[in-house]
Motif scaffolding. Sequence first.
Motif, PDB file in Angstrom:
ATOM      1  N   VAL A 135     -31.318 124.037  67.782  1.00 30.84           N
ATOM      2  CA  VAL A 135     -32.399 123.734  66.952  1.00 30.84           C
ATOM      3  C   VAL A 135     -31.658 122.537  66.631  1.00 30.84           C
ATOM      4  N   VAL A 136     -32.419 121.451  66.707  1.00 25.72           N
ATOM      5  CA  VAL A 136     -31.481 120.032  66.740  1.00 25.72           C
ATOM      6  C   VAL A 136     -31.836 119.387  65.797  1.00 25.72           C
ATOM      7  N   PHE A 137     -31.404 118.749  64.363  1.00 26.04           N
ATOM      8  CA  PHE A 137     -31.301 117.722  63.953  1.00 26.04           C
ATOM      9  C   PHE A 137     -31.389 115.897  64.344  1.00 26.04           C
ATOM     10  N   ALA A 138     -32.221 115.030  64.334  1.00 27.76           N
ATOM     11  CA  ALA A 138     -32.347 114.061  65.389  1.00 27.76           C
ATOM     12  C   ALA A 138     -32.764 113.026  64.552  1.00 27.76           C
ATOM     13  N   ASP A 139     -32.057 111.666  64.380  1.00 28.65           N
ATOM     14  CA  ASP A 139     -33.031 110.574  64.365  1.00 28.65           C
ATOM     15  C   ASP A 139     -33.149 110.361  64.985  1.00 28.65           C
ATOM     16  N   ALA A 140     -34.900 108.760  64.787  1.00 26.65           N
ATOM     17  CA  ALA A 140     -35.354 108.299  65.648  1.00 26.65           C
ATOM     18  C   ALA A 140     -34.820 107.741  67.515  1.00 26.65           C
ATOM     19  N   GLU A 141     -34.057 107.152  66.962  1.00 26.99           N
ATOM     20  CA  GLU A 141     -32.995 106.956  68.247  1.00 26.99           C
ATOM     21  C   GLU A 141     -32.854 108.365  69.085  1.00 26.99           C
ATOM     22  N   ARG A 142     -32.376 109.192  68.217  1.00 25.59           N
ATOM     23  CA  ARG A 142     -31.772 110.558  69.213  1.00 25.59           C
ATOM     24  C   ARG A 142     -32.595 111.195  69.990  1.00 25.59           C
ATOM     25  N   LEU A 143     -34.434 110.984  68.694  1.00 18.34           N
ATOM     26  CA  LEU A 143     -35.447 111.927  69.251  1.00 18.34           C
ATOM     27  C   LEU A 143     -36.182 110.891  70.766  1.00 18.34           C
ATOM     28  N   GLN A 144     -35.841 109.858  70.765  1.00 15.23           N
ATOM     29  CA  GLN A 144     -36.349 109.499  71.846  1.00 15.23           C
ATOM     30  C   GLN A 144     -36.088 109.637  73.128  1.00 15.23           C
ATOM     31  N   ARG A 145     -34.639 109.447  73.122  1.00 18.13           N
ATOM     32  CA  ARG A 145     -33.837 110.408  74.332  1.00 18.13           C
ATOM     33  C   ARG A 145     -33.921 111.309  74.404  1.00 18.13           C
ATOM     34  N   LEU A 146     -33.999 112.291  72.877  1.00 18.51           N
ATOM     35  CA  LEU A 146     -34.311 114.097  73.799  1.00 18.51           C
ATOM     36  C   LEU A 146     -35.676 113.850  74.110  1.00 18.51           C
ATOM     37  N   ALA A 147     -36.630 113.331  74.130  1.00 20.24           N
ATOM     38  CA  ALA A 147     -38.155 113.569  74.791  1.00 20.24           C
ATOM     39  C   ALA A 147     -37.766 112.784  76.300  1.00 20.24           C
ATOM     40  N   GLU A 148     -36.276 112.345  76.516  1.00 13.32           N
ATOM     41  CA  GLU A 148     -36.906 111.881  78.244  1.00 13.32           C
ATOM     42  C   GLU A 148     -36.065 112.610  78.690  1.00 13.32           C
ATOM     43  N   CYS A 149     -35.230 114.060  78.093  1.00 12.53           N
ATOM     44  CA  CYS A 149     -34.711 114.758  78.429  1.00 12.53           C
ATOM     45  C   CYS A 149     -35.326 116.277  79.468  1.00 12.53           C
ATOM     46  N   GLY A 150     -36.589 116.178  78.849  1.00 13.95           N
ATOM     47  CA  GLY A 150     -37.425 117.262  79.554  1.00 13.95           C
ATOM     48  C   GLY A 150     -36.991 118.472  79.181  1.00 13.95           C
ATOM     49  N   LEU A 151     -36.231 119.391  77.928  1.00 15.06           N
ATOM     50  CA  LEU A 151     -35.610 120.427  77.794  1.00 15.06           C
ATOM     51  C   LEU A 151     -36.828 120.702  77.148  1.00 15.06           C
ATOM     52  N   THR A 152     -36.922 122.134  77.183  1.00 11.94           N
ATOM     53  CA  THR A 152     -37.551 123.278  76.861  1.00 11.94           C
ATOM     54  C   THR A 152     -37.310 124.733  75.778  1.00 11.94           C
ATOM     55  N   GLY A 153     -37.460 124.722  74.516  1.00 12.52           N
ATOM     56  CA  GLY A 153     -37.220 125.789  74.000  1.00 12.52           C
ATOM     57  C   GLY A 153     -36.417 125.242  72.446  1.00 12.52           C
ATOM     58  N   LEU A 154     -36.526 123.914  72.558  1.00 12.73           N
ATOM     59  CA  LEU A 154     -35.337 123.261  71.235  1.00 12.73           C
ATOM     60  C   LEU A 154     -36.579 123.276  70.684  1.00 12.73           C
ATOM     61  N   GLN A 155     -36.269 123.594  68.930  1.00  6.42           N
ATOM     62  CA  GLN A 155     -36.764 123.479  67.238  1.00  6.42           C
ATOM     63  C   GLN A 155     -36.178 121.884  67.159  1.00  6.42           C
ATOM     64  N   LEU A 156     -36.996 120.666  67.074  1.00  4.48           N
ATOM     65  CA  LEU A 156     -36.274 118.964  67.013  1.00  4.48           C
ATOM     66  C   LEU A 156     -36.179 118.976  64.829  1.00  4.48           C
ATOM     67  N   LEU A 157     -36.171 119.035  64.104  1.00 10.00           N
ATOM     68  CA  LEU A 157     -35.879 118.816  63.158  1.00 10.00           C
ATOM     69  C   LEU A 157     -35.928 117.271  62.527  1.00 10.00           C
ATOM     70  N   ALA A 158     -36.673 115.899  62.779  1.00  9.09           N
ATOM     71  CA  ALA A 158     -36.336 114.505  62.691  1.00  9.09           C
ATOM     72  C   ALA A 158     -36.324 114.211  60.831  1.00  9.09           C
ATOM     73  N   VAL A 159     -35.371 113.518  61.900  1.00  8.31           N
ATOM     74  CA  VAL A 159     -34.930 113.255  60.404  1.00  8.31           C
ATOM     75  C   VAL A 159     -34.769 111.292  59.753  1.00  8.31           C
ATOM     76  N   ARG A 160     -35.127 110.855  59.371  1.00 10.70           N
ATOM     77  CA  ARG A 160     -36.770 109.030  58.664  1.00 10.70           C
ATOM     78  C   ARG A 160     -36.734 108.926  60.139  1.00 10.70           C
ATOM     79  N   THR A 161     -38.020 109.620  60.633  1.00  8.82           N
ATOM     80  CA  THR A 161     -38.472 109.532  61.068  1.00  8.82           C
ATOM     81  C   THR A 161     -39.709 110.416  61.467  1.00  8.82           C
TER      82      THR A 161
END
Length: 556
Positions: A135-161
């Motif tokens: 599981v990853v807590f991520a803000d807007a900029e980190r979410l965008q970078r995570l979207a570029e990673c192509g990782l699967t199986g992660l649960q993303l918790l969006a913070v302030r975005t």
Amino acid sequence: MTRDEAIAATTGPGQPYELVDAVIGGRALRVFRHAPPSLRAMFEQTASDLPFLAYEDERWSFAQAWQAAARIGHVLVHDCGVRHGERVAIAMRNYPEWVLAFTAITAIGAVAVGINAHWQADELAYALTDGDVRVVFADAERLQRLAECGLTGLQLLAVRTEPSAPGARALAALTAAAGDVPMPPAEIAPEDLAIMMYTSGSTGHPKGVPSTQRQVLTALLSWEADRRIGELVAGIEPVPPAVQPGTLLAVPLFHVTGLHASYLVSYRQQRRMVCMYRWDAEHAAQLIERDKLSSVVAPAAVTGDLVRVAQQGQHDLSSLLAVGGGGAPRAPEQVRQIAASFGQALPNIGWGMTETNAIGAGNSGEDYLRKPASSGRCSQVLQLKVVDESGHSLPTGQRGELLIRGTSIFNGYWKRPEANAQAFTDGDWFRTGDVAYIDDEGFLFIVDRIKDLIIRGGENIGCGHVEAALLMHPLVQEAAVYAVPDERLGEEVGATIHASEALDLDELRQFLSTHLARFEMPRYIVRADAPLPRTPSGKIFKRQIREAALAQIDRR
């Protein structure tokens, strides 16, 4: 009191900081008898109604922060299925949610993984994969970078975005749906893992540094014990402050200086913490003046900026009592300037590492003014020694590699047995990679590094990591990366490359920006007309390359 008498009076039988001998994991250690058994126990013990967390116009008391963390803990357990010992990452700037998420993760018995918010997509992907993060807590900029990673199986918790990345859910919506709930129950032992930070090594990818509940808590109590020892030696009897102390969080929480020295220390001191999104000296001075803050801990580049603002005399910074340092040494002149620029503030500094949970040696007050080049004396729960190339202990005053062992030292790098074999010697002595000496009063002086590292404004940069990024470019044939002295940041990144004449340096910098964080980017790039010089063993002769480059940089 003499120092020995003060140590006995602080750590002896029946004292709040009583130290006892214990064998843990095969290591003989000195442990605090009265330490909380876990971070969760500390959070629960300190959940008062006093003000705690501030960010812009948002405010939480200690009790409110614990309740907000309980909602996040409920989400982690019941919505994300996180179990004891599993890794949960935090990838964001210094938002309050960083603090609340950390509290929740460690309170349910999971492991909080601090992710460098400056990392690019491939660096993020490496750490999340290496750490087996669920599981990853991520803000807007980190979410965008995570979207570029192509990782699967992660649960993303969006913070302030908005949850824009695939598989992301909004943290605010999940906690609102949870309502007012208690922190999920958890059985947490002192030797359970609590955190994992990533530190840049001299070669290759950053290494995971996991630490137990005991190791983290030992660091917090060690600072308290050292302060009490200093008070007894100075003949000072502390009195309760007239106003609640407050600290400025001026450095990232994904480093132990921010996490341990600024944030976690605040619980036991019942200290307010004012968060900054990013460093800005003028804004920092405004916050110190507005909130009457009493302390700040930051690398030399940051405290140097604050000194310059203070000397302009446009803000009342007289509430400051302590200006702490860590991550990189200060110039002696800055030590004196701190004492002269803030009215009643005294400078202090600590030497520590991610691997030691930020503690090692500390220097403060009159001792620091007397010996401004020293990192101070050793913590009571640690041991230091200086050895020669053969591993033999050196006498007082002689330079060699600094080794350290004790209760706050991590047990080994995450999934790196080969690195552990090199990092530890004689059982549990950790090789710091620093060249140092200890004087006849027990004061530690760090004078050089053995490891191929650059420390830029408190950020460790592995030369091998930057060299690998340079060599990824098809027109770069050879690369050597080294430290260039810098007045403000201590060191900057320099690189000498042997490359095709067709290589455009601006294009190279653009290429590097997709593989390196901004702080890792070479400020200076020197082109070599011929292949780089090598030693007889075939290694690139970095010292000669650096000396030639520095002479060329000086002429610019």
